[in-house]
Design a protein around this motif. Structure first.
Motif, PDB file in Angstrom:
ATOM      1  N   ARG A   1     -48.709  -2.291   5.299  1.00  0.00           N
ATOM      2  CA  ARG A   1     -47.975  -3.027   4.290  1.00  0.00           C
ATOM      3  C   ARG A   1     -47.534  -2.093   3.178  1.00  0.00           C
ATOM      4  NH1 ARG A   1     -50.223  -7.828   0.338  1.00  0.00           N
ATOM      5  NH2 ARG A   1     -48.191  -8.638  -0.299  1.00  0.00           N
ATOM      6  N   ALA A   2     -46.341  -2.339   2.613  1.00  0.00           N
ATOM      7  CA  ALA A   2     -45.819  -1.528   1.518  1.00  0.00           C
ATOM      8  C   ALA A   2     -46.744  -1.610   0.312  1.00  0.00           C
ATOM      9  CB  ALA A   2     -44.420  -2.014   1.142  1.00  0.00           C
ATOM     10  N   THR A   3     -46.746  -0.542  -0.489  1.00  0.00           N
ATOM     11  CA  THR A   3     -47.571  -0.475  -1.685  1.00  0.00           C
ATOM     12  C   THR A   3     -46.701  -0.573  -2.935  1.00  0.00           C
ATOM     13  OG1 THR A   3     -47.399   1.928  -1.855  1.00  0.00           O
ATOM     14  CG2 THR A   3     -49.161   1.047  -0.442  1.00  0.00           C
ATOM     15  N   ILE A   4     -47.369  -0.696  -4.090  1.00  0.00           N
ATOM     16  CA  ILE A   4     -46.659  -0.718  -5.369  1.00  0.00           C
ATOM     17  C   ILE A   4     -45.828   0.556  -5.532  1.00  0.00           C
ATOM     18  CG2 ILE A   4     -46.946  -0.704  -7.870  1.00  0.00           C
ATOM     19  CD1 ILE A   4     -47.515  -3.394  -6.689  1.00  0.00           C
ATOM     20  N   THR A   5     -46.388   1.694  -5.104  1.00  0.00           N
ATOM     21  CA  THR A   5     -45.682   2.972  -5.200  1.00  0.00           C
ATOM     22  C   THR A   5     -44.431   2.975  -4.338  1.00  0.00           C
ATOM     23  OG1 THR A   5     -47.775   4.112  -5.622  1.00  0.00           O
ATOM     24  CG2 THR A   5     -45.907   5.470  -4.923  1.00  0.00           C
ATOM     25  N   ASP A   6     -44.527   2.418  -3.136  1.00  0.00           N
ATOM     26  CA  ASP A   6     -43.359   2.333  -2.251  1.00  0.00           C
ATOM     27  C   ASP A   6     -42.242   1.512  -2.900  1.00  0.00           C
ATOM     28  OD1 ASP A   6     -44.701   3.754  -0.270  1.00  0.00           O
ATOM     29  OD2 ASP A   6     -45.526   1.928   0.619  1.00  0.00           O
ATOM     30  N   ILE A   7     -42.636   0.386  -3.494  1.00  0.00           N
ATOM     31  CA  ILE A   7     -41.639  -0.477  -4.141  1.00  0.00           C
ATOM     32  C   ILE A   7     -41.010   0.243  -5.328  1.00  0.00           C
ATOM     33  CG2 ILE A   7     -41.297  -2.659  -5.371  1.00  0.00           C
ATOM     34  CD1 ILE A   7     -43.675  -3.746  -3.719  1.00  0.00           C
TER      35      ILE A   7
END
Length: 341
Positions: A3-9
């Motif tokens: 799942r995507a992370t806050i950093t990815d977003i």
């Protein structure tokens, strides 16, 4: 895929992780443009729930659900699905479940009095009654979005209905029961919970019309309303088993199914009538495996709960009064294809 992370977003949106955190949690200090970038990036990366092409809120929303849980296993499973799914969604700030004592308009009125003052959207399972319609109209006029679940209340400004097409579910039950009974003549008993549940009336009407088309040799006895009471269903079926020797099929539209199975268990006969019921629960799984019933027409409690949350979020975000209708497809569950829990 992880799942995507806050950093990815943050990387995708071109903002800081702190900005992403504030935007996703509805806190102040984020411009409208950056909030839009964050929510779009979060959706693109699969971080937020998806409702197809329907827009979802730009900040976490406050939801409430009014459900007549009682002893109904399906209601319990829908409630657990709502709670579990809402707990995992960043777009749900909080989710309150109010247990109604019954399905009537007075029970709904009592539940509405318990609503949190800041609720932005509510999901309801209730009957179609003039007082119910009036109460839901007033809720909608106050700016709160409403989604009906399992049984619709159409003459209201509700935003969406979540559940199966109950007419199709009833026709499906008729076809399955006809196949289980086989050729020849005989009688069929129909039990339903309440005339106030539009879903129950639609199932009965679909069942009746389809069975008349495909198996005219079967006579449908006058339907019996049980109020979702297992003891009442037990007594009514026990009476039919004594007085109707040509009874070849039983269709149970609503709850009270344990009383049905108990009546069949105590009835002394070489061959029981064919039985079709609704909703896959722990009990109905066991009854299928033990050959006490023949089929379950299931509306998937887990999916109903998840879709109720998603559709309510979409209703809050939408500028339209009504969302497009997307029925949940009914499933035919037999002894040989019981899905894993």
């Amino acid at each position: 895929m992880a799942r995507a992370t806050i950093t990815d977003i943050a990387s995708r949106a071109g903002v800081s992780p702190a900005t992403v955190d504030r935007a996703l949690n509805g806190r102040k200090g984020v411009s409208a443009a950056n909030r839009h970038r964050v929510m779009r990036a979060a959706r693109d990366l699969g971080y937020l729930p998806s409702d197809g092409t329907t827009a979802l809120p730009s900040r976490p929303a406050r939801l409430a659900f009014l459900i007549p849980i009682g002893q109904n296993a399906f209601m319990h499973e829908v409630t657990e699905s709502i709670r579990n799914f809402a707990r995992e969604q960043p777009l749900v700030e909080n989710c309150t479940v109010i247990a109604l004592k019954g399905i009537g308009s007075d029970d709904l009125a009592t539940g509405l009095d318990q609503l949190p003052d800041d609720a932005e959207g509510i999901g309801v399972i209730t009957t179609d009654h003039p007082r119910t319609r009036d109460a839901l109209r007033r809720v909608c006029e106050s700016g709160v979005r409403v989604v009906t679940i399992a049984s619709d209340v159409r003459a209201t400004p509700r935003a969406a209905y979540v559940g199966v097409d109950n007419t199709i579910a009833g026709r499906t039950a008729a076809q399955v029961l006809s196949m289980a009974i086989g050729a020849g003549e005989g009688k069929v008993a129909v039990f339903f919970g309440s005339r106030g549940y539009i879903g129950h009336l639609e199932r009965e009407a679909g069942f009746r019309s389809c069975l008349a088309e495909i198996h005219p040799g079967l006579q449908i006895l006058p339907p019996i309303e049980t109020g979702e009471d297992g003891e009442r269903l037990y007594g009514e079926l026990a009476r039919l088993l004594r007085t109707e020797p040509e009874l070849r099929g039983i269709y149970c539209v609503g709850a009270g199914r344990a009383g049905l199975v108990q009546a069949l268990e105590w009835h002394e006969s070489d061959r029981r009538p064919a039985v079709v019921i609704h909703d896959l629960t722990e009990n109905s799984r066991r009854w299928l495996a033990e050959d006490r019933i023949d089929a379950v027409i299931d509306q998937n409690a887990r999916l109903v709960g998840e879709q109720a949350v998603l559709r309510l979020l979409a209703a809050i975000a939408s500028s339209s009064d009504h969302l497009p209708l997307h029925h949940i497809e009914p499933r035919i569950i037999l002894k040989e294809n019981i899905p894993q829990q």
